[in-house]
Write a protein that holds these residues in place. Structure first.
Motif, short mmCIF file in Angstrom:
data_model
loop_
_atom_site.label_atom_id
_atom_site.label_comp_id
_atom_site.label_asym_id
_atom_site.label_seq_id
_atom_site.Cartn_x
_atom_site.Cartn_y
_atom_site.Cartn_z
N GLN A 106 -6.06 -0.93 -0.55
CA GLN A 106 -5.17 -2.00 -0.10
C GLN A 106 -5.13 -2.08 1.42
O GLN A 106 -5.12 -3.19 2.00
CB GLN A 106 -3.76 -1.75 -0.64
N ILE A 107 -5.15 -0.95 2.10
CA ILE A 107 -5.09 -0.94 3.56
C ILE A 107 -6.45 -1.25 4.17
O ILE A 107 -6.58 -2.10 5.06
CB ILE A 107 -4.57 0.42 4.06
N ALA A 164 0.82 -1.21 0.00
CA ALA A 164 0.00 0.00 0.00
C ALA A 164 0.86 1.26 0.00
O ALA A 164 0.53 2.25 -0.66
CB ALA A 164 -0.93 -0.01 1.21
N TYR A 194 1.97 1.91 -3.49
CA TYR A 194 0.90 2.50 -4.29
C TYR A 194 0.79 4.00 -4.02
O TYR A 194 0.64 4.81 -4.95
CB TYR A 194 -0.43 1.82 -3.97
N THR A 239 -5.95 -5.40 3.82
CA THR A 239 -5.24 -5.56 5.09
C THR A 239 -6.19 -5.43 6.28
O THR A 239 -6.15 -6.25 7.21
CB THR A 239 -4.11 -4.52 5.20
N GLY A 255 -4.00 2.55 -2.96
CA GLY A 255 -3.31 2.41 -1.69
C GLY A 255 -4.26 2.37 -0.51
O GLY A 255 -4.10 1.55 0.41
#
Length: 289
Positions: free
Chosen positions: A69-70, A54, A57, A74, A66
């Motif tokens: 992604q987090i 992330a 990104y 995640t 990004g």
């Protein structure tokens, strides 16, 4: 590869330092995911790799990707797998038993083939010119990402979705345990307790006759001794059970009395008189005489 070399030469010092430091962390997390003996440690290593990805990104201007992604991968999916593994308690001993014959060799072959395919694809890549982040995000980062996902990279997107579904099924397989015998009913369990002479009535509640009803305070029996059945064995093993013996209760009572005496000094509360007002101090002293 001349375009790639030119792009590498244009990289700033800060970007290069960021890439090499976070790249090592990402690769270490990926290796830890497949080399750790415990499933919880593997999940934590994979979560660390996702966080580093992330950051990459965000550093390249893909802010939406990004954040997704987090937040999604995640924060939601990976943490869900981690909590399931921690609650169910999958240990290293569970992974030694193969439910499917030859699955380890099959997984090793597929991983080797994927690695060869990835290396071949990177080796044959030819980049002549770069569009830059400004042109790629001209209509917006979300719009540009959607155009690439659903046009040029739609096949890779579908393969990634299938991989995530496989990971979800694999997490459920890891947490599933086969029952080797029929579960006893409540009636059968009560009959077994009576035959074995165990605790037939319900366990005593914590803190009964002990001034408090916290879970770490054992209940008191009629003779003043503590009941070991009223507190959890886990708290007892951890040494977190509070002492409620007669001496400790007497000390607590004496401490409360001293506190009340100290709070009552110099601030004597006035008593209401018969007329509804507050009786003066002289009136109270005369009444005492």
């Amino acid at each position: 590869m001349t375009g790639l070399a030119a792009a590498a030469s244009m990289t700033s010092t800060g970007e290069a330092v960021q890439f090499w430091i976070l790249g090592i962390v990402a690769v270490s997390g990926a290796l830890g995911t497949i080399l750790m003996k415990r499933a919880v440690h593997s999940a934590l290593s994979l979560a660390g790799t996702m966080i580093v990805l992330a950051v990459f990104y965000l550093a390249n201007g893909a802010y939406f990707l990004g954040v997704v992604q987090i937040v999604v991968y995640t924060g939601a999916i990976m943490m869900l797998f981690l909590f399931v593994v921690m609650l169910v308690g999958v240990t290293a001993a569970d992974s030694l038993k193969e439910t499917l014959k030859g699955q380890r060799w099959l997984a090793a072959g597929l991983g080797l083939g994927f690695g060869i395919l990835l290396i071949a694809g990177i080796g044959n890549a030819s980049l002549k010119e770069f569009n830059g982040l400004g042109e790629a995000n001209a209509g917006g980062n979300v719009q540009g990402l959607a155009a690439l996902i659903f046009t040029k990279y739609v096949f890779a997107f579908e393969v990634t979705g299938a991989l995530l579904i496989t990971a979800a099924v694999g997490a459920m397989v890891l947490t599933h345990r086969e029952r080797t015998e029929r579960a006893k009913s409540q009636r059968e369990q009560s009959e077994a307790r009576i035959r074995e002479g165990k605790q037939v009535p319900p366990l005593p509640a914590p803190g009964v006759y002990a001034r408090h009803n916290a879970v770490d305070i054992p209940g008191l029996l009629p003779d003043g001794t503590t009941s070991e059945l009223s507190v959890s064995p886990t708290l007892r093993e951890r040494g977190q059970v509070r002492d409620v013996s007669g001496e400790s209760l007497a000390e607590l009572k004496a401490l409360e009395e001293r506190s009340e005496d100290w709070l009552g000094r110099g601030s004597e509360k006035p008593r209401p008189s018969s007329s509804g007002g507050v009786a003066p101090k002289e009136h109270k002293e005369g009444a005492k005489k």
